[in-house]
Write a protein that holds these residues in place. Structure first.
Motif, PDB file in Angstrom:
ATOM      1  N   GLU A  84       0.847  -1.187   0.000  1.00 13.91           N
ATOM      2  CA  GLU A  84       0.000   0.000   0.000  1.00 13.91           C
ATOM      3  C   GLU A  84       0.887   1.243   0.000  1.00 13.91           C
ATOM      4  O   GLU A  84       1.717   1.420   0.887  1.00 13.91           O
ATOM      5  N   MET A  85       0.739   2.077  -1.023  1.00 10.12           N
ATOM      6  CA  MET A  85       1.584   3.261  -1.172  1.00 10.12           C
ATOM      7  C   MET A  85       0.998   4.495  -0.507  1.00 10.12           C
ATOM      8  O   MET A  85       1.641   5.552  -0.510  1.00 10.12           O
ATOM      9  N   GLY A  86      -0.203   4.397   0.057  1.00  7.79           N
ATOM     10  CA  GLY A  86      -0.804   5.574   0.654  1.00  7.79           C
ATOM     11  C   GLY A  86      -1.038   6.643  -0.391  1.00  7.79           C
ATOM     12  O   GLY A  86      -1.500   6.358  -1.496  1.00  7.79           O
ATOM     13  N   PRO A  87      -0.694   7.907  -0.100  1.00  7.03           N
ATOM     14  CA  PRO A  87      -0.945   8.986  -1.063  1.00  7.03           C
ATOM     15  C   PRO A  87       0.139   9.125  -2.129  1.00  7.03           C
ATOM     16  O   PRO A  87       0.083  10.051  -2.930  1.00  7.03           O
ATOM     17  N   VAL A  88       1.138   8.243  -2.141  1.00  7.75           N
ATOM     18  CA  VAL A  88       2.262   8.388  -3.069  1.00  7.75           C
ATOM     19  C   VAL A  88       1.914   7.744  -4.406  1.00  7.75           C
ATOM     20  O   VAL A  88       1.616   6.542  -4.448  1.00  7.75           O
ATOM     21  N   PRO A  89       1.970   8.483  -5.512  1.00  3.02           N
ATOM     22  CA  PRO A  89       1.758   7.859  -6.823  1.00  3.02           C
ATOM     23  C   PRO A  89       2.892   6.894  -7.149  1.00  3.02           C
ATOM     24  O   PRO A  89       4.032   7.061  -6.678  1.00  3.02           O
ATOM     25  N   THR A  90       2.586   5.893  -7.965  1.00  5.39           N
ATOM     26  CA  THR A  90       3.602   4.917  -8.339  1.00  5.39           C
ATOM     27  C   THR A  90       4.744   5.578  -9.100  1.00  5.39           C
ATOM     28  O   THR A  90       5.907   5.177  -8.967  1.00  5.39           O
ATOM     29  N   GLN A  91       4.448   6.613  -9.886  1.00  2.00           N
ATOM     30  CA  GLN A  91       5.497   7.292 -10.639  1.00  2.00           C
ATOM     31  C   GLN A  91       6.509   7.940  -9.707  1.00  2.00           C
ATOM     32  O   GLN A  91       7.715   7.940  -9.978  1.00  2.00           O
TER      33      GLN A  91
END
Length: 681
Positions: free
Chosen positions: A483-490
């Motif tokens: 789960e990345m939370g609010p961080v975009p994958t880019q």
């Protein structure tokens, strides 16, 4: 009169011995062009105060304490030399020779040092001083009047022709001191008017510099009540563009109090500029030297124990080892090499407890050569303001990333940033440059200008993964992703190394952290873990400084493993349905991790075992972002078991050796041509 002739004779002897006369002849050649006729001719003369004092103590005293009078003596001798040797026929009077004395150094005494922490910055006497500091702001290069020719308005006066009235810029003078409308003739007292055709323009640039200790207030670890002021430097002509924002310099200059009614400002006319780095200890402490001997049987144990016992003021040993190792590797790898190539290692931490992660980062920030903690409300890269010293141009102020040049910029929780700020961070991480546009009309220019500054620091960031509503992860995410939370994958992709702090979850970890915190509160003076090797903060600081100074080279085994893993991952991920692309940046990340682990282990050759740690960390990072591949490794592959005793260290070595063989099999199976350099066992 006798003293003046004796001093001029000493000046001539010094110029002859130091090669100054030869340089004067070389510098005169460009001025002999037919179409080049100037009011003043500028010459830079390098002066070594120690050699001058040895030749003539009185002349040396003038150079160090009355540079304006010393410049007049050198000007007179240079004029006679130019006329005697017929170097420049266009020079008619001594006032046309503009001599600048460039001092090589100053005596290492407090009287010749300008303390940027003290107030006032300068004294009334215009004598050279030395200072060291950090550039925090600078302007564009603009023009100033280097020299001007004035003629008498009375046609019958001999000063109505020729070069009898020539004014040149002197250190500490304003523009109005060189060019005004109220000058009068020295012979007939008639008003003087400037012959604009003979005005000589030069380049100038304003730089604001602070003491290096002022950055302690930005690290957010050891704050004090001191307040630091900056000093304004005037760079002129050949010194323009010799300084960069965020870099450290040693400057020799002449302080001057400039009266601009109703204010009096202190500035420094720079005389010479040299890059500077403060001395830092490179010796490894006795505790770590003993650990080197104790762990000589394994190439993995030294770094494991160093990470295991790191940050005991914040977290108990055994918890968050992956994060601790990542922080140590980033600290060791963040540096500039002999070719001025900057090496960085960025970290993005995924956690459900940002408090402990933030404290560990803050503690590690204090060990960096330079550490700046950025606040979401502050300026990240650069901002503009109008110059206050009459240059009528834009002043470019450094943001947190530029202030952290050569060190670490800690971003904190990226969930607190706006979308445009996150996009800006992603753009800078991709290009490693920041662009600043200066509107021309707003700052007195006909056209705007785009300036670019290199961003040479490592970025640390963390994100809270508990807020699933703001997550960019879809329901169809691949197996193994986090789960990345609010961080975009880019954004996670450009960070390079992503670390998931799984060991922060669980009752056992929570209990260990609770006991650790309570014991600190109840017994603050008692050692928390007396049975373990005692490594102080200073020990780690010396270890990191020594490791940064090591020059390492890749062994053939490490190079083959990195190349093979990259080719296998690229081939494997390109055939997956998600279309994940393993870029060339992955190779840089692998090499950076392997070199950092080698340095942290205090070796100079990157072994295949260092490449194993790099592959494990990189594979975990890729899995968190894009899902698991055919190389199945545990989530905490670098620390698969407890390291509280020798048996735990031995078990870890056995597991890492098994993972080593799995990596080789993975390369042999998926990397094209791997059978040519990997022998199947």
């Amino acid at each position: 009169m006798v003293d003046s002739l004796s001093l001029k004779e000493s000046v001539l002897f010094y110029l002859d011995r130091s090669g100054g006369l030869i340089k004067l002849a070389e510098d005169s050649k460009p001025f002999n062009e037919p179409l080049r006729c100037l009011a003043v001719y500028r010459f830079c003369i390098t002066v070594n105060p120690a050699d001058v004092i040895e030749l003539d103590p009185l002349l040396g005293d003038l150079v160090l304490h009355n540079p304006l009078k010393a410049t007049t003596l050198f000007q007179s001798v240079c004029f006679v030399a130019i006329k005697t040797l017929s170097l420049i026929d266009k020079i008619h009077t001594e006032s046309q020779v503009n001599v600048i004395l460039k001092l090589t150094h100053l005596p290492p005494f407090p009287e010749y040092t300008l303390d940027l922490c003290a107030f006032p910055h300068g004294s009334d006497s215009l004598r050279p001083v030395s200072m060291e500091g950090l550039v925090v702001a600078m302007t564009r290069v603009t023009k100033y009047t280097q020299g001007a020719r004035f003629l008498c308005t009375d046609d019958e006066c001999p000063c109505s022709k020729g070069f009898n009235h020539v004014r040149v810029h002197v250190p500490g003078a304003t523009e109005s001191a060189t060019v005004r409308n109220d000058f009068s003739c020295l012979i007939c007292s008639s008003p003087l008017k400037e012959d604009v055709k003979f005005r000589v323009l030069g380049d100038k640039q304003l730089v604001e510099m602070i003491h290096i200790k002022a950055l302690d207030a930005l690290s957010a670890y050891q704050q004090n009540s001191l307040r630091y002021q900056f000093v304004t430097l005037f760079l002129r002509d050949e010194l323009c563009n010799s300084m960069r924002i965020g870099q450290l310099y040693r400057v020799i200059g002449i302080p001057a109090h400039v009266h601009q009614w109703p204010l009096i400002t202190c500035s420094v006319e720079a005389n010479s500029v040299q890059p500077w780095q403060p001395e830092c200890p490179h010796a490894v402490s006795a505790s770590f030297q003993s650990l080197i001997t104790f762990t000589a049987c394994s190439p993995w144990r030294f770094s494991a124990i160093a990470a295991h016992c790191f940050g005991l003021d914040v977290a108990p040993p055994g918890l968050h080892n992956n994060l601790k190792l990542g922080l140590l590797l980033s600290l060791v790898q963040t540096r500039a090499d002999a070719k001025d190539t900057f090496h960085s290692l960025d970290l993005l931490v995924l956690t459900t407890d940002t408090l402990i992660g933030d404290r560990l980062m803050t503690y590690s920030l204090s060990l960096a050569r330079r550490g700046v903690r950025h606040k979401a409300s502050g300026e990240m890269f650069a901002c503009l303001s109008r110059d206050k010293h009459g240059a009528a141009t834009a002043n470019i102020y450094a943001g947190s990333a530029l202030l952290a040049t050569g060190g670490i910029c800690m971003l904190g929780d990226v969930g607190c940033y706006r979308r445009d700020q996150v996009d800006g961070i992603q753009t800078v991480l991709e290009s490693r440059t920041v662009s600043v546009f200066i509107p021309g009309k707003k700052y007195g220019e006909d056209a705007g200008q785009q300036l670019s500054f290199p961003v040479q620091c490592s970025f640390w960031a963390l994100t809270d993964t508990t807020d699933s509503r703001r997550s960019s992860r879809t329901d169809s995410a691949a197996f193994g992703t986090a789960e990345m939370g609010p961080v975009p994958t880019q954004l996670a992709d450009v960070f390079g190394l992503v670390i998931h702090c799984r060991d922060m979850v669980g009752d056992q970890a929570l209990l260990a952290q609770t006991v650790h915190t309570l014991q600190q509160a109840v017994q603050p003076e008692e050692p928390l873990y007396p049975s373990r090797m005692g490594f102080s903060t200073q020990d780690y600081q010396e270890l990191i400084a020594h490791a940064q100074s090591l020059h390492v080279e890749l062994s053939p085994g490490a190079e083959m493993m990195i190349h093979g893993y990259y080719m296998a991952s690229r081939r494997l991920h390109s055939h997956q349905s998600q279309g994940v692309k393993i870029s060339v940046a992955s190779v840089k990340l692998l090499v950076s991790l392997a070199e950092a682990h080698c340095k942290l282990s205090l070796r100079t050759e990157v072994l295949e075992e260092d490449a194993v740690i790099a592959v494990l960390l990189c594979e975990n990072s890729v899995t968190l972002k894009h899902g698991a591949s055919a190389l199945i490794i545990p989530p905490d592959a670098a620390f698969p078991c407890d390291l509280s005793d020798v048996d735990g260290l031995h078990r870890r070595d056995v597991i890492l050796e098994e993972l080593h063989q799995n990596i080789l099999r993975f390369i042999y199976a998926y990397a094209p041509g791997a059978d040519t350099y990997i022998t199947e066992e």
